[in-house]
Design a protein around this motif. Sequence first.
Motif, mmCIF file in Angstrom:
data_model
loop_
_atom_site.group_PDB
_atom_site.id
_atom_site.type_symbol
_atom_site.label_atom_id
_atom_site.label_comp_id
_atom_site.label_asym_id
_atom_site.label_seq_id
_atom_site.Cartn_x
_atom_site.Cartn_y
_atom_site.Cartn_z
ATOM 1 N N GLY A 87 -1.582 -57.328 -68.423
ATOM 2 C CA GLY A 87 -0.222 -56.803 -68.389
ATOM 3 C C GLY A 87 0.658 -57.582 -69.342
ATOM 4 N N ILE A 88 1.539 -56.870 -70.055
ATOM 5 C CA ILE A 88 2.399 -57.494 -71.066
ATOM 6 C C ILE A 88 3.834 -57.053 -70.838
ATOM 7 N N ASP A 89 4.779 -57.986 -70.984
ATOM 8 C CA ASP A 89 6.193 -57.614 -70.917
ATOM 9 C C ASP A 89 6.994 -58.554 -71.805
ATOM 10 N N ILE A 90 8.042 -58.009 -72.417
ATOM 11 C CA ILE A 90 8.889 -58.793 -73.312
ATOM 12 C C ILE A 90 9.890 -59.644 -72.543
ATOM 13 N N ASP A 91 10.124 -59.295 -71.282
ATOM 14 C CA ASP A 91 11.097 -60.000 -70.445
ATOM 15 C C ASP A 91 10.398 -61.132 -69.689
ATOM 16 N N GLU A 92 10.813 -62.369 -69.956
ATOM 17 C CA GLU A 92 10.163 -63.520 -69.327
ATOM 18 C C GLU A 92 10.332 -63.514 -67.807
ATOM 19 N N ASP A 93 11.473 -63.026 -67.320
ATOM 20 C CA ASP A 93 11.670 -62.933 -65.876
ATOM 21 C C ASP A 93 10.694 -61.943 -65.259
ATOM 22 N N ALA A 94 10.464 -60.822 -65.962
ATOM 23 C CA ALA A 94 9.500 -59.831 -65.473
ATOM 24 C C ALA A 94 8.102 -60.437 -65.418
ATOM 25 N N VAL A 95 7.735 -61.216 -66.425
ATOM 26 C CA VAL A 95 6.422 -61.869 -66.441
ATOM 27 C C VAL A 95 6.284 -62.809 -65.245
ATOM 28 N N ARG A 96 7.345 -63.568 -64.960
ATOM 29 C CA ARG A 96 7.312 -64.483 -63.811
ATOM 30 C C ARG A 96 7.144 -63.708 -62.499
ATOM 31 N N VAL A 97 7.941 -62.646 -62.333
ATOM 32 C CA VAL A 97 7.876 -61.841 -61.114
ATOM 33 C C VAL A 97 6.501 -61.187 -60.980
ATOM 34 N N HIS A 136 3.443 -62.790 -71.741
ATOM 35 C CA HIS A 136 4.704 -62.461 -72.407
ATOM 36 C C HIS A 136 4.414 -61.968 -73.822
ATOM 37 N N GLY A 137 5.024 -60.855 -74.209
ATOM 38 C CA GLY A 137 4.813 -60.335 -75.552
ATOM 39 C C GLY A 137 5.658 -59.113 -75.826
ATOM 40 N N ASP A 138 5.753 -58.757 -77.105
ATOM 41 C CA ASP A 138 6.523 -57.599 -77.558
ATOM 42 C C ASP A 138 5.554 -56.468 -77.879
ATOM 43 N N LEU A 139 5.472 -55.494 -76.969
ATOM 44 C CA LEU A 139 4.515 -54.393 -77.086
ATOM 45 C C LEU A 139 3.120 -54.962 -77.321
ATOM 46 N N LEU A 140 2.472 -54.657 -78.455
ATOM 47 C CA LEU A 140 1.094 -55.098 -78.653
ATOM 48 C C LEU A 140 0.953 -56.136 -79.767
ATOM 49 N N GLN A 141 2.045 -56.729 -80.177
ATOM 50 C CA GLN A 141 1.983 -57.717 -81.255
ATOM 51 C C GLN A 141 1.159 -58.933 -80.830
ATOM 52 N N GLY A 142 0.128 -59.252 -81.624
ATOM 53 C CA GLY A 142 -0.700 -60.417 -81.353
ATOM 54 C C GLY A 142 -1.670 -60.256 -80.195
ATOM 55 N N MET A 196 10.280 -46.088 -72.343
ATOM 56 C CA MET A 196 11.147 -44.964 -72.695
ATOM 57 C C MET A 196 10.484 -44.173 -73.809
ATOM 58 N N ALA A 197 10.936 -42.940 -74.006
ATOM 59 C CA ALA A 197 10.304 -42.038 -74.966
ATOM 60 C C ALA A 197 10.192 -42.649 -76.355
ATOM 61 N N ASP A 198 11.266 -43.253 -76.853
ATOM 62 C CA ASP A 198 11.253 -43.811 -78.205
ATOM 63 C C ASP A 198 10.236 -44.944 -78.326
ATOM 64 N N LEU A 199 10.124 -45.767 -77.281
ATOM 65 C CA LEU A 199 9.162 -46.866 -77.306
ATOM 66 C C LEU A 199 7.728 -46.352 -77.222
ATOM 67 N N VAL A 200 7.507 -45.302 -76.431
ATOM 68 C CA VAL A 200 6.165 -44.712 -76.350
ATOM 69 C C VAL A 200 5.763 -44.165 -77.715
ATOM 70 N N ALA A 201 6.700 -43.471 -78.383
ATOM 71 C CA ALA A 201 6.419 -42.928 -79.719
ATOM 72 C C ALA A 201 6.095 -44.061 -80.694
ATOM 73 N N MET A 202 6.840 -45.151 -80.609
ATOM 74 C CA MET A 202 6.601 -46.308 -81.468
ATOM 75 C C MET A 202 5.238 -46.931 -81.167
ATOM 76 N N LEU A 203 4.898 -47.017 -79.889
ATOM 77 C CA LEU A 203 3.644 -47.624 -79.458
ATOM 78 C C LEU A 203 2.438 -46.804 -79.906
ATOM 79 N N SER A 204 2.614 -45.492 -80.005
ATOM 80 C CA SER A 204 1.496 -44.614 -80.344
ATOM 81 C C SER A 204 0.901 -44.932 -81.715
ATOM 82 N N GLU A 205 1.670 -45.573 -82.577
ATOM 83 C CA GLU A 205 1.195 -45.903 -83.928
ATOM 84 C C GLU A 205 0.116 -46.978 -83.914
ATOM 85 N N SER A 206 0.126 -47.850 -82.896
ATOM 86 C CA SER A 206 -0.806 -48.980 -82.890
ATOM 87 C C SER A 206 -1.714 -49.049 -81.673
#
Length: 326
Positions: A216-226, A244-250, A263-273
Amino acid sequence: MKYIEFKVHASRQGVEQLTAMFMSKGIYELSIKDPADMEDILDKKVSYEWDYVDDSLRETVDKEPVVSVYFEDTPENRERIQDLKLSVMMLKSKELEGLYGWDVDFGRLYAETVDVDDVDWKDKWKENFKPLKVTDRLVIKPTWEEYTAAGDELVLELDPGMAFGTGSHETTSLCLKLLEEYLGEEPADKKILDVGCGSGILSIAAALLGCGPVLGIDIDEDAVRVANENVRLNGVDDVVEITHGDLLQGVDFKADIVVANLMADLVAMLSESVADHMEKGGVFISSGILTEKKEMVENALEKAGFEIKEIREDDEWCAIVAEVGK
C-alpha cells in the motif's frame, strides 16, 4: 486547544473539485459530510435495518454537502484561510465562466469559518461510524464498536483517524466488492498493489481475503501511519507493507491486481504508468470517479493499452475494471 473550522458548502460535483484544490495546496485531512449517505441509511440501502431513526437525521437529508478543514488557531493559519477563501471564489468564478463546461454546477461554494474546541470535533465523527457489511464476506467494524461475526464473515477492524476510507462511501465499497470478486478462487496466488491506500482498508481487506503480498502506498504521511496501525491491529503485518510515496514513483513491485481509489484526474494520470507495475493479464480496479468523468478515464485507460472489462456505478460514482494486455 482552539481550532478553526474552514467549511465550504457545495454540490456533489463541487466536492471533487474542492478536494482537488485542497490537495494541490498540500491539505489532505478533510472532513466531507454528504447528506446522500444519510439518505442511504433512511432508505435501508445498507445490509442492516434501523428500528429507530432520530428526527435530527432526517433533517440532514435535504442539506448540501460540506467540505471542512481544521486548523490550529494561529495568525499564520488565519492568513492561510484567507488564501483558501480566495481560491474558492476563483473556483466559482471559473465555473461561471464555463471553464469546466456549461452543464457543471459546483453548488454555492459558500465558505465560512467557525471557532471550535478540539473536544467539539476531534471524535464527534465516530458517532456515525457503525459496523457495516460491505460485501458478501467483509464487515468493516470501527475499533470502538462491538460486533460478532456470523458464518464466514471476515471482520476488518478499523480506526481511520483522519485518513480516507471507512467502507461507507460508494467509491470504497465499489472497490471492496470488485476486489473480493477478482481475487477469485485462488487469492493466495495474487499480489496486490493499493495506490493511495488511505486508512489501509483495501490492503487489509485483500490480506483478510487470503491474497499474497500486498503493498500500500500513500503520499500523506499521516495516512501511512494510520494504515500501518490498522494493519497491525488486524494481524496482517506479515502480508501487508504500507509505504510513503507519490503514486508509483520509485516503486519496484509487480501486482496481479492494482486498486486505486483516487479521483478521476489522478486515475487518468496513473493509467500512463500502472501497467509497468502489473503482471501480464493483471487487473486494474480504479474508483473515486464521478460518472460524468467516466468517459475521460475510459479513454485514458484505453490509450494506455488497457481493455475495459466492466464499469459499475453507485449513485454518482463509478468504478472501472481494466485488464492489461496478455
